[in-house]
Design a protein around this motif. Structure first.
Motif, PDB file in Angstrom:
ATOM      1  N   ILE A  15      35.313  29.422  36.448  1.00 50.85           N
ATOM      2  CA  ILE A  15      34.118  29.980  35.822  1.00 50.85           C
ATOM      3  C   ILE A  15      34.169  31.498  35.972  1.00 50.85           C
ATOM      4  O   ILE A  15      34.551  32.015  37.021  1.00 50.85           O
ATOM      5  N   SER A  16      33.796  32.200  34.931  1.00 48.45           N
ATOM      6  CA  SER A  16      33.684  33.660  34.977  1.00 48.45           C
ATOM      7  C   SER A  16      32.267  34.019  34.559  1.00 48.45           C
ATOM      8  O   SER A  16      31.800  33.580  33.515  1.00 48.45           O
ATOM      9  N   GLN A  17      31.598  34.835  35.361  1.00 44.92           N
ATOM     10  CA  GLN A  17      30.219  35.231  35.036  1.00 44.92           C
ATOM     11  C   GLN A  17      30.221  36.253  33.911  1.00 44.92           C
ATOM     12  O   GLN A  17      31.065  37.142  33.874  1.00 44.92           O
ATOM     13  N   GLN A  18      29.281  36.129  33.033  1.00 42.41           N
ATOM     14  CA  GLN A  18      29.056  37.166  32.026  1.00 42.41           C
ATOM     15  C   GLN A  18      28.203  38.235  32.676  1.00 42.41           C
ATOM     16  O   GLN A  18      27.407  37.960  33.568  1.00 42.41           O
ATOM     17  N   SER A  19      28.350  39.461  32.253  1.00 40.57           N
ATOM     18  CA  SER A  19      27.535  40.509  32.864  1.00 40.57           C
ATOM     19  C   SER A  19      26.103  40.378  32.362  1.00 40.57           C
ATOM     20  O   SER A  19      25.837  40.401  31.172  1.00 40.57           O
ATOM     21  N   MET A  24      25.299  36.443  40.073  1.00 37.90           N
ATOM     22  CA  MET A  24      25.238  36.044  41.474  1.00 37.90           C
ATOM     23  C   MET A  24      26.278  36.793  42.283  1.00 37.90           C
ATOM     24  O   MET A  24      27.227  37.344  41.740  1.00 37.90           O
ATOM     25  N   SER A  25      26.125  36.763  43.600  1.00 33.69           N
ATOM     26  CA  SER A  25      27.063  37.428  44.509  1.00 33.69           C
ATOM     27  C   SER A  25      28.291  36.550  44.705  1.00 33.69           C
ATOM     28  O   SER A  25      28.565  36.064  45.796  1.00 33.69           O
ATOM     29  N   LEU A  26      29.016  36.337  43.643  1.00 29.25           N
ATOM     30  CA  LEU A  26      30.245  35.554  43.662  1.00 29.25           C
ATOM     31  C   LEU A  26      31.355  36.410  43.080  1.00 29.25           C
ATOM     32  O   LEU A  26      31.099  37.383  42.378  1.00 29.25           O
TER      33      LEU A  26
END
Length: 97
Positions: A15-19, A24-26
Motif C-alpha cells: 500500500i502507498s499513501q496518497q498525499s 498516517m505515520s507510516l
C-alpha cells in the motif's frame, strides 16, 4: 467492465499513501499487516483479532433469535480502473441490459 472491490493480502500486497491531510505515520510503502499493527498501537488493544481471528459474539437479526458465532472485519480496495482488459463482449452485454 464494472470495478469491483478487491480483498487485500495481509503480507504481499503493498500500500502507498496518497498525499492528503489524513496521512498516517507510516512509511511511504507498507503491507496490510503493518497497517493493522499501526492501528493496534494507536488503540492499544488486540485489534488484530477484529481482522484476523475474529471474535466471539452473538447476533440478533429481525425475525430470528440470537445466534452465536464469530465476526471479523476485512479491508477491501476499490481500484479507480480495472486491471483486466475489457472484453469485446462487454459492450454487447451492456447493450442487452
Amino acid at each position: 467492465m464494472d470495478n469491483k472491490w478487491i480483498n487485500l493480502d495481509l503480507e504481499t500486497d503493498v500500500i502507498s499513501q496518497q498525499s492528503n491531510a489524513n496521512k498516517m505515520s507510516l512509511p511511504d510503502f507498507f503491507t496490510l499487516r503493518a497497517l493493522l499493527e499501526y492501528w493496534q498501537r494507536q488503540v492499544g488493544g488486540p485489534l488484530k483479532n477484529f481482522f484476523l481471528d475474529g471474535w466471539e459474539c452473538q447476533v440478533l437479526q429481525p425475525g430470528k433469535g440470537w445466534q452465536t458465532g464469530k465476526m471479523k472485519l476485512h479491508i477491501e480496495f476499490y481500484p479507480d480502473r480495472p486491471t483486466e482488459p475489457e472484453s469485446p463482449l462487454d459492450e454487447i452485454r451492456r447493450m442487452d441490459s
